[in-house]
Design a protein around this motif. Structure first.
Motif, PDB file in Angstrom:
ATOM      1  N   LYS A  16      44.647   9.186 -39.867  1.00 46.04           N
ATOM      2  CA  LYS A  16      44.692   7.488 -39.466  1.00 46.04           C
ATOM      3  C   LYS A  16      43.596   7.536 -39.561  1.00 46.04           C
ATOM      4  O   LYS A  16      43.489   6.370 -40.450  1.00 46.04           O
ATOM      5  N   ASP A 104      42.519  -0.601 -32.865  1.00 42.10           N
ATOM      6  CA  ASP A 104      43.764  -0.114 -32.536  1.00 42.10           C
ATOM      7  C   ASP A 104      43.823   0.830 -33.641  1.00 42.10           C
ATOM      8  O   ASP A 104      43.513   2.311 -32.776  1.00 42.10           O
ATOM      9  N   GLN A 108      43.183   4.130 -32.138  1.00 43.78           N
ATOM     10  CA  GLN A 108      44.365   5.527 -31.853  1.00 43.78           C
ATOM     11  C   GLN A 108      42.998   7.184 -32.325  1.00 43.78           C
ATOM     12  O   GLN A 108      43.207   8.366 -32.527  1.00 43.78           O
TER      13      GLN A 108
END
Length: 130
Positions: A16, A104, A108
């Motif tokens: 990520k 976001d 995360q």
């Protein structure tokens, strides 16, 4: 991106963070020239640093305190990245949709890094000796 020699690439937090860093790099190409040595440079550095700290910490996971320290560094760099994203939005270099998406993604990755800090044993760190 697959590398058989380093296990950190399989970590969701790394994946990520890697995606976010690359997206910010591409996006920052559109920032004004006067931001080249400030916002553009800083958001690129901090987002990439998240990835490098995760990788470094993972490779040193036989030392739990070192692992947690590097994950803490990654968490701090993710916070810095979010602040630069805030600046980019405030300066109107990105729209609200992109801001929300990037925020976001940062949140995360940050939650996953926090989990790693709180649970080093789940990532191959041996139990600490008393």
């Amino acid at each position: 991106m697959e590398n058989k020699y380093n296990g950190y690439e399989s970590l969701m937090a790394y994946q990520k963070a890697w995606k976010l860093a690359n997206e910010l790099y591409a996006l920052s190409k559109s920032f004004p020239e006067e931001e080249k040595y400030s916002l553009t440079d800083q958001v690129r550095r901090s987002s990439r640093s998240v990835c490098t700290n995760i990788g470094e910490g993972y490779r040193k996971r036989r030392y739990p305190k070192h692992f947690v320290s590097k994950m803490s560094d990654a968490d701090g760099e993710m916070t810095e990245t979010q602040i630069w994203i805030n600046f980019a939005f405030e300066c109107k270099y990105i729209n609200v949709t992109k801001y929300n998406d990037l925020s976001d993604q940062a949140a995360q990755a940050g939650k996953l890094i926090g989990f790693m800090i709180d649970n080093p044993g789940k990532f191959g760190c041996p139990p600490e000796k008393d």
